[in-house]
Design a protein around this motif. Structure first.
Motif, PDB file in Angstrom:
ATOM      1  N   GLN A 141      56.867  75.560 -30.916  1.00  0.00           N
ATOM      2  CA  GLN A 141      56.401  75.542 -32.357  1.00  0.00           C
ATOM      3  C   GLN A 141      54.985  75.272 -32.832  1.00  0.00           C
ATOM      4  O   GLN A 141      54.631  75.915 -33.630  1.00  0.00           O
ATOM      5  CB  GLN A 141      57.425  74.726 -32.776  1.00  0.00           C
ATOM      6  CG  GLN A 141      58.722  75.108 -32.943  1.00  0.00           C
ATOM      7  CD  GLN A 141      59.885  74.078 -33.406  1.00  0.00           C
ATOM      8  OE1 GLN A 141      59.778  72.950 -33.165  1.00  0.00           O
ATOM      9  NE2 GLN A 141      61.036  74.646 -33.607  1.00  0.00           N
ATOM     10  N   ASP A 142      54.465  74.044 -32.262  1.00  0.00           N
ATOM     11  CA  ASP A 142      53.107  73.747 -32.302  1.00  0.00           C
ATOM     12  C   ASP A 142      52.250  74.769 -32.114  1.00  0.00           C
ATOM     13  O   ASP A 142      51.087  75.052 -32.907  1.00  0.00           O
ATOM     14  CB  ASP A 142      52.652  72.494 -31.764  1.00  0.00           C
ATOM     15  CG  ASP A 142      53.487  71.174 -32.276  1.00  0.00           C
ATOM     16  OD1 ASP A 142      54.218  71.310 -33.279  1.00  0.00           O
ATOM     17  OD2 ASP A 142      53.573  70.215 -31.494  1.00  0.00           O
ATOM     18  N   LEU A 143      52.421  75.453 -31.156  1.00  0.00           N
ATOM     19  CA  LEU A 143      51.227  76.464 -30.625  1.00  0.00           C
ATOM     20  C   LEU A 143      51.457  77.898 -31.315  1.00  0.00           C
ATOM     21  O   LEU A 143      50.329  78.580 -31.645  1.00  0.00           O
ATOM     22  CB  LEU A 143      51.305  76.827 -29.171  1.00  0.00           C
ATOM     23  CG  LEU A 143      51.037  75.503 -28.232  1.00  0.00           C
ATOM     24  CD1 LEU A 143      51.237  76.149 -26.691  1.00  0.00           C
ATOM     25  CD2 LEU A 143      49.591  75.017 -28.371  1.00  0.00           C
ATOM     26  N   VAL A 152      52.440  76.902 -39.608  1.00  0.00           N
ATOM     27  CA  VAL A 152      52.919  75.778 -40.571  1.00  0.00           C
ATOM     28  C   VAL A 152      52.573  76.237 -41.949  1.00  0.00           C
ATOM     29  O   VAL A 152      51.571  76.578 -42.414  1.00  0.00           O
ATOM     30  CB  VAL A 152      52.188  74.379 -40.305  1.00  0.00           C
ATOM     31  CG1 VAL A 152      52.540  73.324 -41.425  1.00  0.00           C
ATOM     32  CG2 VAL A 152      52.233  74.007 -38.924  1.00  0.00           C
ATOM     33  N   SER A 153      53.849  76.132 -42.772  1.00  0.00           N
ATOM     34  CA  SER A 153      53.604  76.615 -44.154  1.00  0.00           C
ATOM     35  C   SER A 153      52.624  75.649 -44.742  1.00  0.00           C
ATOM     36  O   SER A 153      52.300  74.574 -44.639  1.00  0.00           O
ATOM     37  CB  SER A 153      54.746  76.748 -44.969  1.00  0.00           C
ATOM     38  OG  SER A 153      55.399  75.224 -44.969  1.00  0.00           O
ATOM     39  N   PHE A 154      52.057  76.422 -45.946  1.00  0.00           N
ATOM     40  CA  PHE A 154      50.981  75.455 -46.607  1.00  0.00           C
ATOM     41  C   PHE A 154      51.701  74.537 -47.602  1.00  0.00           C
ATOM     42  O   PHE A 154      52.972  74.743 -48.064  1.00  0.00           O
ATOM     43  CB  PHE A 154      50.377  76.567 -47.804  1.00  0.00           C
ATOM     44  CG  PHE A 154      49.230  77.326 -46.844  1.00  0.00           C
ATOM     45  CD1 PHE A 154      48.065  76.868 -46.405  1.00  0.00           C
ATOM     46  CD2 PHE A 154      49.479  78.909 -46.821  1.00  0.00           C
ATOM     47  CE1 PHE A 154      47.277  77.551 -45.711  1.00  0.00           C
ATOM     48  CE2 PHE A 154      48.818  79.484 -46.065  1.00  0.00           C
ATOM     49  CZ  PHE A 154      47.524  79.031 -45.581  1.00  0.00           C
TER      50      PHE A 154
END
Length: 69
Positions: free
Chosen positions: A58-60, A64-66
């Motif tokens: 998930q991190d890679l 990530v939404s604003f």
């Protein structure tokens, strides 16, 4: 269906760390120099728990939404 998702996560992580071995912890970077990158990445992924592998994926790979203003 879940097995295919797991395969996708592992293949994606494997390909990422093969291309970016320096992003692994130092212990695995050292293994990479000594035994080859493929061995180091395989060992690193084998040591990941399911939750850690999913969180790393998930991190890679998942944007990530604003934040809402």
């Amino acid at each position: 269906a879940e097995e295919e998702k797991c395969d996708h996560v592992l293949v994606s992580l494997f390909e990422y760390y093969m291309a970016h071995p320096g992003k692994m912890p130092l212990e695995y970077v050292q293994i990479s120099y000594r035994d080859g990158t493929e061995r180091a990445v395989t060992d690193y992924l084998a040591c990941m728990s399911d939750r850690y592998a999913i969180r790393t994926y998930q991190d890679l790979f998942i944007p990530v939404s604003f934040p809402v203003i």
